[in-house]
Design a protein around this motif. Structure first.
Motif, PDB file in Angstrom:
ATOM      1  N   TYR A 126     -66.829  -1.985 -92.339  1.00 20.78           N
ATOM      2  CA  TYR A 126     -66.899  -1.978 -90.877  1.00 20.78           C
ATOM      3  C   TYR A 126     -66.110  -3.117 -90.230  1.00 20.78           C
ATOM      4  O   TYR A 126     -66.039  -3.202 -89.011  1.00 20.78           O
ATOM      5  N   CYS A 127     -65.569  -4.009 -91.035  1.00 17.33           N
ATOM      6  CA  CYS A 127     -64.891  -5.187 -90.496  1.00 17.33           C
ATOM      7  C   CYS A 127     -63.519  -4.854 -89.945  1.00 17.33           C
ATOM      8  O   CYS A 127     -62.829  -4.003 -90.493  1.00 17.33           O
ATOM      9  N   PRO A 128     -63.135  -5.496 -88.842  1.00 19.23           N
ATOM     10  CA  PRO A 128     -63.847  -6.566 -88.161  1.00 19.23           C
ATOM     11  C   PRO A 128     -65.025  -6.027 -87.353  1.00 19.23           C
ATOM     12  O   PRO A 128     -64.964  -4.925 -86.807  1.00 19.23           O
ATOM     13  N   LEU A 129     -66.077  -6.808 -87.283  1.00 19.51           N
ATOM     14  CA  LEU A 129     -67.289  -6.417 -86.563  1.00 19.51           C
ATOM     15  C   LEU A 129     -67.202  -6.885 -85.114  1.00 19.51           C
ATOM     16  O   LEU A 129     -66.908  -8.048 -84.863  1.00 19.51           O
ATOM     17  N   ASP A 130     -67.472  -5.980 -84.176  1.00 18.29           N
ATOM     18  CA  ASP A 130     -67.536  -6.359 -82.757  1.00 18.29           C
ATOM     19  C   ASP A 130     -68.902  -6.934 -82.416  1.00 18.29           C
ATOM     20  O   ASP A 130     -69.039  -7.757 -81.515  1.00 18.29           O
ATOM     21  N   ASN A 131     -69.923  -6.443 -83.119  1.00 20.23           N
ATOM     22  CA  ASN A 131     -71.298  -6.875 -82.918  1.00 20.23           C
ATOM     23  C   ASN A 131     -72.093  -6.470 -84.157  1.00 20.23           C
ATOM     24  O   ASN A 131     -71.500  -6.053 -85.151  1.00 20.23           O
ATOM     25  N   THR A 132     -73.406  -6.540 -84.087  1.00 22.48           N
ATOM     26  CA  THR A 132     -74.229  -6.232 -85.268  1.00 22.48           C
ATOM     27  C   THR A 132     -74.643  -4.763 -85.356  1.00 22.48           C
ATOM     28  O   THR A 132     -75.250  -4.362 -86.343  1.00 22.48           O
ATOM     29  N   ALA A 133     -74.322  -3.966 -84.363  1.00 27.26           N
ATOM     30  CA  ALA A 133     -74.821  -2.587 -84.284  1.00 27.26           C
ATOM     31  C   ALA A 133     -74.508  -1.758 -85.532  1.00 27.26           C
ATOM     32  O   ALA A 133     -75.381  -1.047 -86.036  1.00 27.26           O
ATOM     33  N   VAL A 134     -73.292  -1.841 -86.040  1.00 27.71           N
ATOM     34  CA  VAL A 134     -72.900  -0.982 -87.158  1.00 27.71           C
ATOM     35  C   VAL A 134     -73.480  -1.425 -88.499  1.00 27.71           C
ATOM     36  O   VAL A 134     -73.402  -0.679 -89.477  1.00 27.71           O
ATOM     37  N   VAL A 135     -74.067  -2.608 -88.551  1.00 28.90           N
ATOM     38  CA  VAL A 135     -74.665  -3.088 -89.800  1.00 28.90           C
ATOM     39  C   VAL A 135     -76.186  -3.228 -89.695  1.00 28.90           C
ATOM     40  O   VAL A 135     -76.812  -3.872 -90.540  1.00 28.90           O
ATOM     41  N   GLN A 136     -76.781  -2.605 -88.695  1.00 32.74           N
ATOM     42  CA  GLN A 136     -78.233  -2.685 -88.510  1.00 32.74           C
ATOM     43  C   GLN A 136     -79.018  -2.108 -89.680  1.00 32.74           C
ATOM     44  O   GLN A 136     -80.170  -2.475 -89.887  1.00 32.74           O
ATOM     45  N   HIS A 137     -78.408  -1.215 -90.445  1.00 32.94           N
ATOM     46  CA  HIS A 137     -79.095  -0.601 -91.586  1.00 32.94           C
ATOM     47  C   HIS A 137     -79.127  -1.520 -92.818  1.00 32.94           C
ATOM     48  O   HIS A 137     -79.769  -1.202 -93.808  1.00 32.94           O
ATOM     49  N   LEU A 138     -78.470  -2.657 -92.739  1.00 31.92           N
ATOM     50  CA  LEU A 138     -78.406  -3.604 -93.856  1.00 31.92           C
ATOM     51  C   LEU A 138     -79.378  -4.757 -93.623  1.00 31.92           C
ATOM     52  O   LEU A 138     -79.839  -4.979 -92.504  1.00 31.92           O
ATOM     53  N   ASN A 139     -79.668  -5.503 -94.682  1.00 23.84           N
ATOM     54  CA  ASN A 139     -80.533  -6.685 -94.571  1.00 23.84           C
ATOM     55  C   ASN A 139     -79.874  -7.747 -93.699  1.00 23.84           C
ATOM     56  O   ASN A 139     -78.703  -8.044 -93.873  1.00 23.84           O
TER      57      ASN A 139
END
Length: 91
Positions: free
Chosen positions: A59-72
């Motif tokens: 998903y990088c670069p990340l704009d915010n945390t939304a796309v990685v919410q399913h991760l720890n």
């Protein structure tokens, strides 16, 4: 650069920056210690497994945390992966 090489380079940089101060998106400071294939966060009882870092790289670069919410610990993943010491000029 091939995805496996990128993930190993990023993991190496994460290991090299153990005990350094990082900042979450809203400015909260934290450090971490390495424990094998885990990042142990020092300001919380959470750990981030290497597999979650590898997953987040797609998903990088990340704009915010939304796309990685399913991760720890998504806000910590964001802070680590978007830090210049870790991403360098990859993104």
């Amino acid at each position: 650069m091939e995805n496996i090489l990128i993930s190993e380079l990023i993991w190496k940089r994460i290991v090299e920056n153990e005990n350094q101060t990082f900042h979450q998106i809203r400015g909260k400071e934290f450090t971490y210690k390495m424990r094998g294939d885990y990042i142990d966060l020092q300001t919380t009882n959470w750990s981030i497994p290497k597999k979650d870092i590898v997953s987040a790289l797609s998903y990088c670069p990340l704009d915010n945390t939304a796309v990685v919410q399913h991760l720890n610990a998504p806000s910590y993943i964001y802070a680590i992966l978007m830090d210049a010491r870790i991403c360098g000029k990859l993104w």
